[in-house]
Design an enzyme around this catalytic site. Structure first.
Site, PDB file in Angstrom:
ATOM      1  N   ARG A 156       0.834  -1.196   0.000  1.00  0.00           N
ATOM      2  CA  ARG A 156       0.000   0.000   0.000  1.00  0.00           C
ATOM      3  C   ARG A 156       0.873   1.251   0.000  1.00  0.00           C
ATOM      4  NH1 ARG A 156      -2.435  -3.481   3.846  1.00  0.00           N
ATOM      5  NH2 ARG A 156      -4.595  -4.049   3.336  1.00  0.00           N
ATOM      6  N   LYS A 171      -2.820  -1.472   8.416  1.00  0.00           N
ATOM      7  CA  LYS A 171      -4.278  -1.359   8.349  1.00  0.00           C
ATOM      8  C   LYS A 171      -4.978  -2.439   9.157  1.00  0.00           C
ATOM      9  CE  LYS A 171      -7.983  -0.622   5.008  1.00  0.00           C
ATOM     10  NZ  LYS A 171      -8.318  -0.479   3.567  1.00  0.00           N
ATOM     11  N   ARG A 179      -1.091  -1.077  -6.957  1.00  0.00           N
ATOM     12  CA  ARG A 179      -1.479  -2.240  -6.144  1.00  0.00           C
ATOM     13  C   ARG A 179      -2.555  -3.049  -6.870  1.00  0.00           C
ATOM     14  NH1 ARG A 179      -1.701  -4.085  -0.673  1.00  0.00           N
ATOM     15  NH2 ARG A 179      -3.798  -4.472   0.131  1.00  0.00           N
ATOM     16  N   HIS A 195      -4.504  -8.850   3.183  1.00  0.00           N
ATOM     17  CA  HIS A 195      -5.923  -8.807   3.524  1.00  0.00           C
ATOM     18  C   HIS A 195      -6.235  -9.816   4.622  1.00  0.00           C
ATOM     19  CE1 HIS A 195      -7.307  -6.891  -0.523  1.00  0.00           C
ATOM     20  NE2 HIS A 195      -6.955  -5.992   0.369  1.00  0.00           N
ATOM     21  N   TYR A 231     -10.997  -6.056  -5.052  1.00  0.00           N
ATOM     22  CA  TYR A 231     -10.373  -6.190  -6.370  1.00  0.00           C
ATOM     23  C   TYR A 231     -11.180  -7.087  -7.303  1.00  0.00           C
ATOM     24  CZ  TYR A 231      -6.434  -4.181  -3.879  1.00  0.00           C
ATOM     25  OH  TYR A 231      -5.646  -3.354  -3.143  1.00  0.00           O
TER      26      TYR A 231
END
Length: 388
Positions: A208, A249, A330, A353, A363
């Site tokens: 990211r 994240k 990304r 993720h 995505y």
């Protein structure tokens, strides 16, 4: 004969100055000895009495009386000033912009106690003509949290915003992914620019942008660890981001990624170039240990990266620089892996993720739409039938 009022029943009189009827009720004395008087006003006697009944009912329920002059703007400004304490500066800035541009101009003058669900519905419907669904959800959240805070502080009885659903907004700008040919054109155009190493690492690792901006040299291992058991190839430890507190994240976003040979090459060059920049800056250099920094060592913000990224892409063949953003590197990483048949579970691990469901949702346009596993296996099982 007129019946005499009982003691404490209060009274009803005309207020010449306010041009309204005032109904009052005496409720005894507070601990300091001050008389407790509750009032209700209206244009008619009946309206004043009904208002007094409402005030007395709230008093019996233990509710404070909401101030009549308190507006939606007051509630929103109070939430912006005190309700976002401790939040990330970027979050505060975003909420402030949304509130100042969309909530206050439309609803700010409305008295909070008079705000109705119909008012909110009409406001959202009007905003849906120009805003995306995601932005609509955000402005609804700003108003909802403002009114909820006001309700907790007895400024209003209930939060009507919670009763309103967010309508479908305008379609946002769809994210894109580079094809292999476009990706090669981007890498070629970036050569010799300050963003070359950043673009190569972003595209070939899928990190990211907030993770790369926070990447430090002590988390980069260009020689790997050949003496480890088992030996470790060149890699980067994606353990930090520019988020508040420096955390990634999610928990699974904290990951260690092996570096492709092309990344190792450009990072060695980045290390050398940064050494020359440090020498040229002299006393103006600010040492933060960052891999990607300004010419004087300062951290990059999102605007710096976006501007430099588009500048680096201006000469890329077949690419319009203004139509692409750094985060789409990304997306391109995911798309290129999917095109090569890399399993979704592995892609999910690489991009950090929490699970494959997130990868599919975020995505969904980049993931290969045709699931080939069944067809390949069945071709093997029924191979004889095909040969006839």
């Amino acid at each position: 004969m007129t019946k005499r009022r009982s003691r404490g029943d209060g009274g009803l009189h005309w207020d010449e100055k306010r041009q309204r009827w005032i109904a009052t009720a005496n409720l005894g004395f507070d601990p300091s000895g001050k008389r407790i008087v509750k009032r209700g006003s209206g244009r008619t006697k009946t309206e004043a009495k009904n208002k007094l009944k409402e005030v007395l009912r709230d008093h019996e329920d233990g509710l404070a009386i909401a101030p009549t002059g308190y507006t939606v703007a007051d509630a929103v400004n109070d939430w912006l000033a005190y309700g976002l304490a401790g939040r990330d500066p970027g979050t505060v800035e975003t909420c402030t912009i949304l509130s100042r541009n969309h909530v206050i101009p439309a609803l700010g003058a409305r008295k909070l106690r008079d705000l109705s669900a119909e008012d909110v519905d009409r406001w959202l419907a009007d905003k849906a003509k120009t805003l995306s669904t995601r932005t609509l959800q955000s402005v609804h959240s700003c108003l909802n949290r403002s009114v909820k805070r006001a309700m907790a502080r007895d400024k209003v009885k209930r939060n009507v915003v919670e009763l309103c659903s967010v309508p479908q907004g305008q379609a946002g700008r769809p994210s894109k992914a580079l094809t292999l040919v476009q990706a090669e054109a981007v890498l070629k155009a970036a050569e010799g620019t300050s963003m070359h190493a950043y673009i190569v690492v972003a595209l070939l690792t899928g990190a990211r942008t907030e993770e790369l901006r926070a990447l430090t040299w002590d988390h980069v291992f260009l020689k790997g660890r050949p003496d480890a058991d088992p030996p470790q190839p060149p890699h980067i430890a994606v353990w930090r981001s520019v988020r508040r507190g420096g955390d990634t994240k999610t928990r699974k976003s904290r990951r260690t990624l092996a570096l492709p040979a092309r990344c190792v090459e450009v990072l060695w060059q980045q290390f050398e170039d940064q050494g020359w920049e440090r020498l040229a800056a002299g006393d103006n250099w600010e040492e933060h240990g960052l891999v990607f920094s300004s010419a004087v060592g300062k951290p990059l913000d999102a605007t710096n990266v976006r501007r430099a990224f588009r500048q680096a892409l201006k000469d890329a063949e077949g690419i319009s620089a203004d139509e692409w953003t750094p985060r789409e590197l990304r997306h391109s990483f995911v798309s290129l892996l999917s095109d090569r048949g890399v399993p979704l579970e592995e892609i999910s691990r690489l991009v950090g993720h929490s699970g494959t469901a997130v990868t599919e949702e975020v995505y969904r346009k980049q993931i290969r739409p045709v699931i080939q596993t069944g067809a390949v296996v069945m071709d093997g099982i029924f191979k004889r039938g095909l040969e006839r």
